[in-house]
Enzyme design. Structure first.
Site, PDB file in Angstrom:
ATOM      1  N   SER A  62      -6.002  -8.880   5.139  1.00 51.73           N
ATOM      2  CA  SER A  62      -7.471  -8.912   5.392  1.00 51.73           C
ATOM      3  C   SER A  62      -7.844  -8.725   6.966  1.00 51.73           C
ATOM      4  O   SER A  62      -8.664 -10.038   6.698  1.00 51.73           O
ATOM      5  CB  SER A  62      -6.315 -10.727   4.563  1.00 51.73           C
ATOM      6  OG  SER A  62      -6.746 -11.241   3.430  1.00 51.73           O
ATOM      7  N   LYS A  65     -11.156  -7.865   6.986  1.00 46.94           N
ATOM      8  CA  LYS A  65     -12.493  -8.784   6.681  1.00 46.94           C
ATOM      9  C   LYS A  65     -12.869  -9.051   8.022  1.00 46.94           C
ATOM     10  O   LYS A  65     -14.263  -9.210   8.205  1.00 46.94           O
ATOM     11  CB  LYS A  65     -11.964 -10.327   6.269  1.00 46.94           C
ATOM     12  CG  LYS A  65     -11.112  -9.995   5.090  1.00 46.94           C
ATOM     13  CD  LYS A  65     -10.571 -11.484   4.085  1.00 46.94           C
ATOM     14  CE  LYS A  65     -10.231 -11.260   2.649  1.00 46.94           C
ATOM     15  NZ  LYS A  65      -9.524 -12.166   2.529  1.00 46.94           N
ATOM     16  N   TYR A 189     -14.241  -3.360  -1.688  1.00 51.37           N
ATOM     17  CA  TYR A 189     -13.079  -4.632  -1.285  1.00 51.37           C
ATOM     18  C   TYR A 189     -12.211  -3.783  -1.461  1.00 51.37           C
ATOM     19  O   TYR A 189     -11.145  -4.300  -0.499  1.00 51.37           O
ATOM     20  CB  TYR A 189     -13.302  -5.770  -1.986  1.00 51.37           C
ATOM     21  CG  TYR A 189     -12.761  -7.178  -1.338  1.00 51.37           C
ATOM     22  CD1 TYR A 189     -12.457  -7.223  -0.344  1.00 51.37           C
ATOM     23  CD2 TYR A 189     -11.641  -7.452  -2.181  1.00 51.37           C
ATOM     24  CE1 TYR A 189     -11.413  -8.359   0.624  1.00 51.37           C
ATOM     25  CE2 TYR A 189     -10.133  -8.472  -2.183  1.00 51.37           C
ATOM     26  CZ  TYR A 189     -10.761  -8.952  -0.448  1.00 51.37           C
ATOM     27  OH  TYR A 189      -9.292  -9.495  -0.368  1.00 51.37           O
ATOM     28  N   TYR A 237      -6.331 -19.518   7.057  1.00 48.45           N
ATOM     29  CA  TYR A 237      -6.469 -19.701   6.169  1.00 48.45           C
ATOM     30  C   TYR A 237      -6.357 -21.258   5.762  1.00 48.45           C
ATOM     31  O   TYR A 237      -6.788 -21.747   6.682  1.00 48.45           O
ATOM     32  CB  TYR A 237      -5.915 -19.085   4.403  1.00 48.45           C
ATOM     33  CG  TYR A 237      -6.168 -17.904   4.080  1.00 48.45           C
ATOM     34  CD1 TYR A 237      -7.545 -17.224   3.876  1.00 48.45           C
ATOM     35  CD2 TYR A 237      -4.879 -16.755   4.979  1.00 48.45           C
ATOM     36  CE1 TYR A 237      -7.306 -16.054   4.432  1.00 48.45           C
ATOM     37  CE2 TYR A 237      -5.313 -15.380   4.340  1.00 48.45           C
ATOM     38  CZ  TYR A 237      -6.884 -15.198   4.560  1.00 48.45           C
ATOM     39  OH  TYR A 237      -6.906 -13.582   4.327  1.00 48.45           O
ATOM     40  N   VAL A 255      -2.124  -9.953   4.515  1.00 53.11           N
ATOM     41  CA  VAL A 255      -1.039 -10.505   3.319  1.00 53.11           C
ATOM     42  C   VAL A 255      -0.110  -8.487   3.720  1.00 53.11           C
ATOM     43  O   VAL A 255       1.256  -8.453   3.244  1.00 53.11           O
ATOM     44  CB  VAL A 255      -1.114 -10.315   1.927  1.00 53.11           C
ATOM     45  CG1 VAL A 255      -1.812 -11.344   1.673  1.00 53.11           C
ATOM     46  CG2 VAL A 255      -1.661  -8.966   1.509  1.00 53.11           C
TER      47      VAL A 255
END
Ligand code: DON
Length: 306
Positions: A62, A65, A189, A237, A255
């Site tokens: 992530s 991103k 992705y 998050y 992760v």
């Protein structure tokens, strides 16, 4: 700030009893040795200091991103916010429920649904291969390093097992918030998430976010402010509040166990420890950043001069 501090943090983390739990919902990531720990810091004077496994590559997941958001802001500016929100979420990073409640508009670009929309936007007028080449070009340029690649085995592993992401992509399509076919958007992705980098490479990538390399920043200053604000409020998050409380730096987790953190005007930092906490963020990586932030008074909420 000197390398002795990083060595001390590294020793403290190696002695920590709880390593956390390595992500196993992507089978290829479950193979990683949880004992790894690395940290690297880039400073405004151009120095880079590192300790532990800072030169060992890991799956950025992530953290990627941040790469796609940076490119998408440059290309679409304000128009991106018609498709994705800018609010933190109290749901897990792969929540399907939340997307339905908000009629297909993801809460922010860092939860999975928001990142899938961002990647889908980058795909307009391009093939997945071209978009991935653009992402790699951007990362290599910002990190001043061409030796950054995608791990195809990790991408394949997630393609076969990432049912939550397939559900999210179909939900986005149902709400007309995905322009490309699910397989195209998700294929891209999964590959961006499978980029491998070391802490040293990731810390160098983050220099433009700290604005410590301004003459060659690949992103405009107003967008850097936007990205840092989103990293602070949404980068961890439903653990973002706790992270801001303990560490106080804009930061993005993955992760794979990596975290990219920014001390505006002062430093960019990358840490890696594969074991995760219950929110899916690196357990010892967070503890290491807390120790660094406390020792250097690098929290952005620090009331005194740094
Ligand atoms: O989409 C996924 O589930 C993974 N490729 C990335 C998730 C992730 O890294 C969450 N971060 N801590």
């Amino acid at each position: 700030m000197d390398v002795d501090l990083l060595e001390k943090i590294c020793a403290d983390m190696r002695g920590a009893p709880d390593l956390g739990k390595v992500a196993d919902y992507i089978p290829e990531l479950a193979k990683v040795d949880p004992r790894h720990f690395g940290i690297s810091v880039c400073l405004a004077d151009g120095r880079q200091l590192s300790a532990g496994d800072a030169d060992v590559e890991f799956s950025v997941q992530s953290v990627s991103k941040v790469f796609t958001l940076s490119i998408a802001l440059g290309r679409f500016g304000e128009r991106l916010w018609q498709r994705v929100g800018r609010e933190p979420s109290t749901n897990a990073f792969n929540s399907v429920h939340e997307l339905e409640v908000h009629d297909g508009i993801p809460p922010n670009p860092f939860v999975n649904s928001g990142a899938i929309v961002t990647t889908d936007a980058l795909l307009v007028g391009a093939r997945p291969r071209e978009t991935l080449a653009e992402i790699l070009h951007f990362v290599r340029y910002a990190a001043s390093d061409d030796d950054i690649h995608i791990d195809a085995a990790v991408a394949r592993s997630e393609k076969l097992t990432g049912d939550k992401n397939w559900a999210l992509a179909h939900m986005l399509r149902a709400y007309r918030n995905l322009d490309n076919a699910c397989a195209l958007a998700l294929g891209t992705y999964f590959h961006q998430c499978a980029i491998r980098m070391s802490c040293e490479q990731l810390a160098r990538f983050g220099r433009f976010l700290a604005h410590i390399h301004p003459h060659r920043s690949p992103v405009r200053a107003e967008h850097v402010r936007n990205i840092n604000a989103l990293m602070l409020t949404c980068g961890h998050y439903d653990g973002s509040g706790e992270f801001a409380f303990r560490v106080g730096m804009p930061a993005k987790s993955g992760v794979g166990g990596g975290i990219l953190a920014v001390v505006p005007g002062i430093a960019s930092v990358a840490v890696w420890s594969p074991g995760l906490n219950k929110h899916g963020n690196s357990l010892r990586g967070t503890a290491a950043l807390e120790e660094l932030s406390t020792a250097c008074r690098w929290s952005v909420f620090e009331p005194h001069d740094r």
